[in-house]
Design an enzyme around this catalytic site. Structure first.
Site, short mmCIF file in Angstrom:
data_model
loop_
_atom_site.label_atom_id
_atom_site.label_comp_id
_atom_site.label_asym_id
_atom_site.label_seq_id
_atom_site.Cartn_x
_atom_site.Cartn_y
_atom_site.Cartn_z
N GLY A 1 50.97 80.28 -12.41
CA GLY A 1 51.14 81.00 -13.65
C GLY A 1 52.52 80.82 -14.29
CD GLU B 1 52.27 41.85 -8.68
OE1 GLU B 1 51.53 42.63 -8.06
OE2 GLU B 1 53.44 42.13 -8.98
CG HIS C 1 51.13 45.15 -4.06
ND1 HIS C 1 52.45 44.85 -3.82
CD2 HIS C 1 50.91 46.36 -3.48
CE1 HIS C 1 53.00 45.83 -3.12
NE2 HIS C 1 52.08 46.75 -2.89
NE ARG D 1 35.45 72.42 -14.14
CZ ARG D 1 36.53 73.12 -13.77
NH1 ARG D 1 36.94 73.08 -12.52
NH2 ARG D 1 37.20 73.84 -14.64
C1 AOF Z 1 53.98 44.85 -6.70
N1 AOF Z 1 52.71 45.04 -7.14
O1 AOF Z 1 50.89 46.30 -7.46
C2 AOF Z 1 52.81 47.34 -6.57
C3 AOF Z 1 54.16 47.14 -6.15
O2 AOF Z 1 54.15 48.78 1.26
P1 AOF Z 1 53.76 47.83 0.16
O3 AOF Z 1 53.71 46.40 0.62
O4 AOF Z 1 52.49 48.24 -0.54
O5 AOF Z 1 54.94 47.84 -0.95
C4 AOF Z 1 55.23 48.99 -1.64
C5 AOF Z 1 56.26 48.72 -2.72
O6 AOF Z 1 55.86 47.66 -3.59
C6 AOF Z 1 56.44 49.93 -3.62
O7 AOF Z 1 57.39 50.82 -3.11
C7 AOF Z 1 56.92 49.29 -4.92
O8 AOF Z 1 58.29 48.99 -4.87
C8 AOF Z 1 56.13 47.98 -4.94
N2 AOF Z 1 54.87 48.18 -5.66
N3 AOF Z 1 54.70 45.90 -6.28
O9 AOF Z 1 54.48 43.72 -6.68
C9 AOF Z 1 52.08 46.21 -7.08
N4 AOF Z 1 52.20 48.53 -6.50
ZN ZN Z 2 53.59 43.30 -4.44
#
Ligand code: AOF
Ligand code: ZN
Length: 367
Positions: A301, A57, A55, A211
């Protein structure tokens, strides 16, 4: 030090721009951007990784050995509160020593929706919600629909002459200019899947790759809507299916050619039909949603694109228009006629018009 609103939107814009880089590449996860700011300077940043991990963070925090006092995190989406495939970002931020978290928009995922903010508040961390919210929501539009039981974001790409004809003339296979076509490849790069009808496969034998120089890795999944399984095994899409995944939706798996497709690495999925004998497109989208696709691009299409529009399944239309009329005889196919009519209907409102030299891109949004 207290930051002004102006600084907030500057840093949040940065975070959202970072997030937009990985749209279409993060699988079922939304693409998120995170910027860490100390003394008005960016000291670290992160984007959700390719495939959805790590993620944003986690990525931003792990680049720093020490978090300076007073550091502020700007995140394009509320930090997650649960341990899924990744650790809970709200808890990571809470333990990191961050002073404040500025959030563009709440996570629409019902599992999180506000819980991440609660974790931060309970840990005594200041939070601020709603900075550049519309921009941040645009990026996660498809994710937001999908996690709330709706279909993924469905966008249509159309290329036409000024009179709305989408069939190229005899002299030139391209209707639109280089700039439009490059923009079209950008659209391919930021969607999870491209969908075409079997007739397009038979007449154009497209390969549907991205591409743009250096961006071939961003080629999305390819999908063919093929009620009666007429896709030629010799087509470019089938021949390259082992390299670039291909899914064919059809009405009946009991077909002599199934094994030929499977041996070529194609996934064939059965879908129910409607009264008119054609595949139920809502069902197709449900299956794509289950695969974790957030954004789907329909590339034609015009009959297939019209069907998606008629079923009220389309979110945005990207209409690339040449300034010129078709040189040869002037005729609109039935597919083109309904496509033109449906996009211009009151269901859609024009959101943006971008000049591309001798072409124009009109972006329509479902009203
Ligand atoms: C965040 N930061 O960069 C993203 C988030 O299965 P996991 O642990 O990867 O969690 C997926 C969920 O986390 C996703 O459905 C969405 O709610 C959140 N995504 N959250 O803090 C991130 N990509
Ligand atoms: Zn997260």
């Amino acid at each position: 030090m207290e930051f002004s609103n102006h600084d907030d939107s500057f840093f949040m814009n940065y975070a959202i721009r970072l997030a937009s880089r990985h749209v279409g590449l993060t699988g079922e996860n939304p693409s998120v951007g995170c910027v860490l700011v100390s003394d008005k300077k960016i000291i670290s940043y992160g984007i959700t990784g390719i495939g959805g991990s790590p993620h944003a963070e986690f990525e931003a925090l792990s680049k720093l050995k020490k978090i300076p006092k007073g550091t502020i995190a700007y995140v394009s989406l509320e930090p997650c509160s649960h341990v899924g495939k990744n650790p809970a970002c709200a808890s990571l931020l809470a333990m990191s020593g961050i002073a404040k978290v500025v959030i563009a928009t709440k996570d629409p995922n019902p599992v999180i929706n506000g819980n991440g903010i609660e974790i931060l508040k309970n840990a005594g961390i200041k939070t601020k919600l709603g900075i550049c919210e519309d921009l941040a929501k645009d990026i996660i539009y498809g994710f937001s629909q999908r996690v709330n039981g709706l279909h993924p974001e469905v966008n249509i790409k159309v290329a036409s002459y000024s009179d709305g004809i989408t069939v190229p003339g005899d002299k030139d296979p391209w209707i639109t200019n280089n700039l439009s076509r490059s923009y079209g490849h950008v659209l391919r790069s930021n969607h999870d899947a491209i969908v075409v009808g079997v007739n397009t496969v038979k007449t154009d034998d497209p390969n549907l790759d991205c591409r743009l120089p250096g961006m071939n890795q961003r080629t999305p999944f390819k999908v063919i809507i093929d009620t009666n399984l007429r896709t030629p095994v010799s087509s470019s899409l089938v021949k390259n299916a082992k390299k670039n995944s291909l899914i064919i939706f059809t009405k009946l798996l009991k077909n002599n050619r199934i094994n030929e497709y499977k041996n070529n690495g194609v996934e064939v999925i059965e879908v129910e039909t409607e009264d008119n004998g054609l595949l139920n497109l809502k069902n197709v989208l449900d299956k794509l949603s289950l695969k974790g696709f957030n954004r789907v691009l329909i590339e034609g299409g015009s009959t297939l694109s019209s069907s998606f529009l008629e079923n009220n399944l389309v979110n945005f239309v990207y209409w690339f228009k040449s300034n010129e009329k078709k040189a040869e005889e002037n005729f609109l196919t039935n597919g083109d006629k309904s496509l033109n009519k449906l996009i211009k209907s009151s269901n859609f409102k024009i959101k943006d018009s971008i000049s591309l030299m001798s072409n124009k891109l009109e972006i329509y949004k479902r009203a």
